[in-house]
Design a protein around this motif. Structure first.
Motif, PDB file in Angstrom:
ATOM      1  N   ILE A   1       1.205  17.099 -36.243  1.00 16.70           N
ATOM      2  CA  ILE A   1       1.031  16.737 -34.836  1.00 16.70           C
ATOM      3  C   ILE A   1      -0.395  16.948 -34.342  1.00 16.70           C
ATOM      4  CG2 ILE A   1       3.463  17.222 -34.348  1.00 16.70           C
ATOM      5  CD1 ILE A   1       2.594  19.812 -32.974  1.00 16.70           C
TER       6      ILE A   1
ATOM      7  N   VAL B   1       0.845  16.182 -27.339  1.00 18.47           N
ATOM      8  CA  VAL B   1      -0.247  16.026 -28.309  1.00 18.47           C
ATOM      9  C   VAL B   1      -1.537  15.531 -27.670  1.00 18.47           C
ATOM     10  CG1 VAL B   1      -0.989  14.768 -30.361  1.00 18.47           C
ATOM     11  CG2 VAL B   1       1.241  15.877 -30.320  1.00 18.47           C
TER      12      VAL B   1
ATOM     13  N   GLN C   1       6.904  15.112 -27.023  1.00 21.14           N
ATOM     14  CA  GLN C   1       5.877  15.486 -27.998  1.00 21.14           C
ATOM     15  C   GLN C   1       4.682  14.541 -27.910  1.00 21.14           C
ATOM     16  OE1 GLN C   1       6.409  18.339 -30.246  1.00 21.14           O
ATOM     17  NE2 GLN C   1       4.207  18.037 -30.012  1.00 21.14           N
TER      18      GLN C   1
END
Length: 473
Positions: A49, A404, A400
């Motif tokens: 990630i 990020v 997510q």
């Protein structure tokens, strides 16, 4: 280089251990060392990630990398850094206690620091009388579970669905997520009830074998608060059936929600046992505490033969106690509870004002500096198809996708609030102010603009996450 050579310690001038030299020589191996000797999936996940940063130093609510770039910390080490990093008052207290060369942990004396810290903690919860000091939040929960089962003579503990109370065997028994529990049974006798469901609680209590209900006043997973009136009504039900109310304030306590304890937002709630940890030492020393009523402690420690029936080898150590006293002093001097309340309201209101602007922004909730940002299914056809693709691969990928770029493009550290959840949780240090709120809201707005454009870096990264999710099936 052989394994033995690579593990050798750099010597200080004149001999001895030199930490600075060790870090200078081997610090660059940090991810390799972790992959080889610790949890090998952590560096793999961080690399996937793009979170595999190298932070060189930290202070307050910020980190810095080797190039001097600053990163805003909206995570606070999962809540342990309530005062931010390296607060000078706590640092000085730790230096002072080490320099004092106290006769610590003799186990056959009574040092003053534990009593002084207990006194200060109990002043914020005047209906409670005594404290047991352990070393973590999960230990604080284990203590509460043991005490509740012993004093009631009953085996079963109720907890709320989606709760998180720790990962040791006892606290795992009251963990509301199967992903954490799977493969670790058998656990303690337990039953989950929905947060806020008084009828379900009453049904379980009628069986006559319930020792206690343990509850987070605001659940960390998803940032869901107990409905208004629930804690008071649950307390009355429990006491009517001779069972106890345990408040898990490991994450919500010590000012996080704009009151010293989160249960104090509801009038008349007086838990029988309260668990605290995380921010109590300012992030320096592992520490946990279980606060309780006098009769509970006196029943557990009922005779001199039972003086060590529940204890912890490192519990009440001088460094943890000194740090805790310093933390409470700083909280009072800097009015951090009031700051959490005011700054949290500013942050929530600024974010809530964006809900009408962004169709994938579904809700903003929380109290004080514990804020949940929830995303939901968009209405427009173009975005809806992309959303469906993410959900088919793995629920939680959109959150997510926001976390990020907040780090990679805006240098802000946040977290997804739980596995398979489309929720970001913000639990920054309690010292942040308007400048940090502005920085976060501006960055979040830029990321949401990108996400709602139907293209851009957010969706490019989404493709990477989808591939990873499919590969892990």
């Amino acid at each position: 280089m052989t394994t033995a050579e690579s593990a050798s310690q750099p010597a200080a001038p004149g001999g001895g251990f030199d930490l600075g030299a060790l870090l200078a020589e081997r610090g660059a191996e940090r991810y390799e060392l972790h992959a080889r000797y610790l949890n090998h999936q952590l560096p793999r996940m961080l690399h996937t990630i793009g979170f595999d940063k190298v932070y060189e130093r930290a202070e307050g609510a910020y980190f810095w990398d080797a190039d001097g770039n600053d990163y805003l910390d909206m995570l606070a080490g999962f809540g342990v850094m309530g005062l931010g990093r390296h607060h000078p008052v706590v640092r000085k207290a730790l230096h002072d206690v080490l320099d004092a060369q106290l006769a610590d942990l003799t186990r056959f004396d009574c040092q003053p620091l534990p009593g002084l810290l207990a006194e200060r903690l109990l002043a914020h919860s005047p209906h409670l009388d005594r404290v047991f000091f352990g070393n973590s939040g999960t230990e604080a929960v284990e203590t509460a579970l043991k005490f509740a089962r012993f004093v009631t003579g009953r085996p079963r503990v109720l907890y709320c669905a989606h709760a998180f109370h720790g990962l040791t065997t006892g606290s795992l028994s009251v963990n509301g997520e199967s992903a954490f529990r799977d493969g670790f049974a058998p656990l303690l006798p337990d039953t989950a009830v929905p947060l806020g469901d008084l009828a379900a609680l009453a049904r379980e209590l009628k069986r006559g074998d319930v020792a206690a209900l343990i509850v987070e006043p605001i659940q960390g997973k998803g940032v869901h608060a107990a409905p208004p009136g629930y804690l008071r009504a649950a307390q009355e039900l429990l006491h009517r059936h001779k069972a106890l109310l345990i408040a898990d304030e490991v994450q919500t306590g010590l000012g996080r929600t704009g009151d010293f304890y989160a249960y104090q937002h509801e009038e008349g709630v007086e838990p029988d046992l309260v668990c605290v940890a995380k921010a109590l030492s300012g992030g320096y020393v592992p520490v946990g505490a279980t606060l309780g009523k006098d009769w509970i402690f006196k029943k557990v420690y009922s005779s001199m033969d039972r003086v060590l029936v529940h204890s912890a080898s490192f519990g009440s150590n001088a460094q943890a106690m000194a740090a805790g006293l310093a933390v409470l002093s700083v909280m009072a001097d800097e009015r951090l509870v009031a700051n959490a309340r005011a700054t949290g309201e500013l942050l929530r209101s600024r974010l809530a004002a964006l809900i009408d602007k962004y169709e994938m922004l579904a809700d903003v909730r929380g109290r004080g500096l514990m804020v949940g940002i929830e995303f939901g299914r968009p209405q427009s056809l173009k975005l809806r198809s992309r959303w469906a693709m993410l959900q088919a691969a793995r629920k939680g990928l959109f959150a997510q996708m926001v976390v990020v770029p907040l780090l990679q493009r805006h240098r802000i550290l946040t977290q997804v609030s739980g596995d398979h959840l489309e929720v970001i949780k913000l639990i920054p240090p309690l010292i942040i102010g308007e400048r940090e709120v502005d920085r976060f809201v501006d960055a979040f707005t830029a990321v949401m603009d990108d996400a709602h454009s139907g293209g851009g870096l957010v969706w490019d990264f989404g493709k990477t996450l989808v591939k990873q999710a499919v590969a892990n099936r």
